[in-house]
Design a protein around this motif. Sequence first.
Motif, mmCIF file in Angstrom:
data_model
loop_
_atom_site.group_PDB
_atom_site.id
_atom_site.type_symbol
_atom_site.label_atom_id
_atom_site.label_comp_id
_atom_site.label_asym_id
_atom_site.label_seq_id
_atom_site.Cartn_x
_atom_site.Cartn_y
_atom_site.Cartn_z
ATOM 1 N N THR A 31 32.773 -20.731 -7.061
ATOM 2 C CA THR A 31 34.037 -20.740 -7.820
ATOM 3 C C THR A 31 34.367 -19.291 -8.192
ATOM 4 O O THR A 31 34.035 -18.849 -9.301
ATOM 5 N N ASP A 37 31.652 -12.957 -11.283
ATOM 6 C CA ASP A 37 30.348 -13.378 -10.744
ATOM 7 C C ASP A 37 30.177 -12.901 -9.304
ATOM 8 O O ASP A 37 29.076 -12.535 -8.891
ATOM 9 N N ASP A 55 37.194 -20.514 -3.451
ATOM 10 C CA ASP A 55 38.098 -20.961 -4.514
ATOM 11 C C ASP A 55 39.304 -21.626 -3.858
ATOM 12 O O ASP A 55 39.708 -21.242 -2.761
ATOM 13 N N GLN A 57 42.324 -21.608 -5.199
ATOM 14 C CA GLN A 57 43.582 -20.968 -5.578
ATOM 15 C C GLN A 57 43.755 -19.590 -4.939
ATOM 16 O O GLN A 57 42.842 -18.751 -4.992
ATOM 17 N N HIS A 84 34.643 -25.802 -2.465
ATOM 18 C CA HIS A 84 33.199 -25.570 -2.303
ATOM 19 C C HIS A 84 32.486 -26.782 -1.720
ATOM 20 O O HIS A 84 31.377 -26.664 -1.209
HETATM 21 C C1 LIG Z 1 35.885 -20.822 -14.523
HETATM 22 S S1 LIG Z 1 36.710 -20.365 -13.048
HETATM 23 C C2 LIG Z 1 35.503 -19.317 -12.264
HETATM 24 C C3 LIG Z 1 35.267 -17.999 -12.963
HETATM 25 C C4 LIG Z 1 34.632 -16.956 -12.069
HETATM 26 N N1 LIG Z 1 33.313 -17.300 -11.638
HETATM 27 C C5 LIG Z 1 34.685 -15.542 -12.618
HETATM 28 O O1 LIG Z 1 33.651 -14.838 -12.621
HETATM 29 O O2 LIG Z 1 35.778 -15.116 -12.999
HETATM 30 C C6 LIG Z 1 36.658 -21.841 -12.064
HETATM 31 C C7 LIG Z 1 37.347 -21.706 -10.711
HETATM 32 O O3 LIG Z 1 37.004 -22.841 -9.918
HETATM 33 C C8 LIG Z 1 38.056 -23.047 -9.001
HETATM 34 N N2 LIG Z 1 37.932 -24.373 -8.366
HETATM 35 C C9 LIG Z 1 38.343 -25.585 -8.806
HETATM 36 N N3 LIG Z 1 38.005 -26.557 -7.942
HETATM 37 C C10 LIG Z 1 37.371 -25.933 -6.898
HETATM 38 C C11 LIG Z 1 36.778 -26.392 -5.679
HETATM 39 N N4 LIG Z 1 36.756 -27.686 -5.342
HETATM 40 N N5 LIG Z 1 36.232 -25.469 -4.858
HETATM 41 C C12 LIG Z 1 36.240 -24.146 -5.172
HETATM 42 N N6 LIG Z 1 36.765 -23.657 -6.322
HETATM 43 C C13 LIG Z 1 37.325 -24.534 -7.173
HETATM 44 C C14 LIG Z 1 39.306 -22.848 -9.852
HETATM 45 O O4 LIG Z 1 40.401 -22.572 -9.036
HETATM 46 C C15 LIG Z 1 38.873 -21.668 -10.750
HETATM 47 O O5 LIG Z 1 39.351 -20.447 -10.238
#
Ligand SMILES: C[S@@+](CC[C@H](N)C(=O)[O-])C[C@H]1O[C@@H](n2cnc3c(N)ncnc32)[C@H](O)[C@@H]1O
Length: 201
Positions: A31, A37, A55, A57, A84
């Motif tokens: 993510t 990260d 991701d 988005q 993912h």
């Molecule tokens: C809390 S944020 C991650 C923060 C990031 N690790 C950082 O260091 O900034 C969660 C992310 O998960 C993504 N997300 C949601 N569903 C997902 C999926 N099925 N596969 C991959 N990413 C996904 C969202 O778009 C969002 O950008």
Amino acid sequence: MSRDACPSILDQCRSVLRRVLQEGDLAIDATVGNGHDTAFLAECVGATGKVVGFDLQEAAIANTRGRLDEQGFGDRVLLLQRGHETMVEALAENSIREKPRAVVFNLGYLPGGDHSLITRPETTLRALESALALLRPGGVIAVVAYPGHQGGSLEAESVLAWARKIPPAFAKASSYQFLNTARPAPFLISIMVENIPQPNE
Ligand SMILES: C[S@@+](CC[C@H](N)C(=O)[O-])C[C@H]1O[C@@H](n2cnc3c(N)ncnc32)[C@H](O)[C@@H]1O
């Protein structure tokens, strides 16, 4: 109290990853969000290592790309705008055959983005199963879960239930959370796969 005496969830997550990751490794950021990260993983695996980041988005991929380029890590990271839960197929399609030593999930929504677009238990659990199957012996899955936002509690509980069922001979599952907080605090779940050599290692 010093940071070392009572590390934040993020510090604790990073210290687990730092202990496990080595120069030249493959690591996966499941993510990428704003890329914090991803950049950390890229630093841990060094110039000879590789990071694959997922991701859904476009904004997250763009933000992460910007951060990585700024920090000089761009050429060791492959960013994929896809879920993912398709991790196994994605690695195969990109001819990545080595096994990751770390897979990181930072669940929830994109900070500064659309808060209704969150990770979901069904796809998160599918991705966690894939990560567990892909990891090399001695590797780790680190999940930061957020029970405090809408939908987050169900997902956090599902991840805990999943982790509790992992056979202990295969991996050690643990959690880290502050308990005396006004709202349910985020927590770290780490799954440390035992260092048993596998036939194809
Ligand atoms: C809390 S944020 C991650 C923060 C990031 N690790 C950082 O260091 O900034 C969660 C992310 O998960 C993504 N997300 C949601 N569903 C997902 C999926 N099925 N596969 C991959 N990413 C996904 C969202 O778009 C969002 O950008």
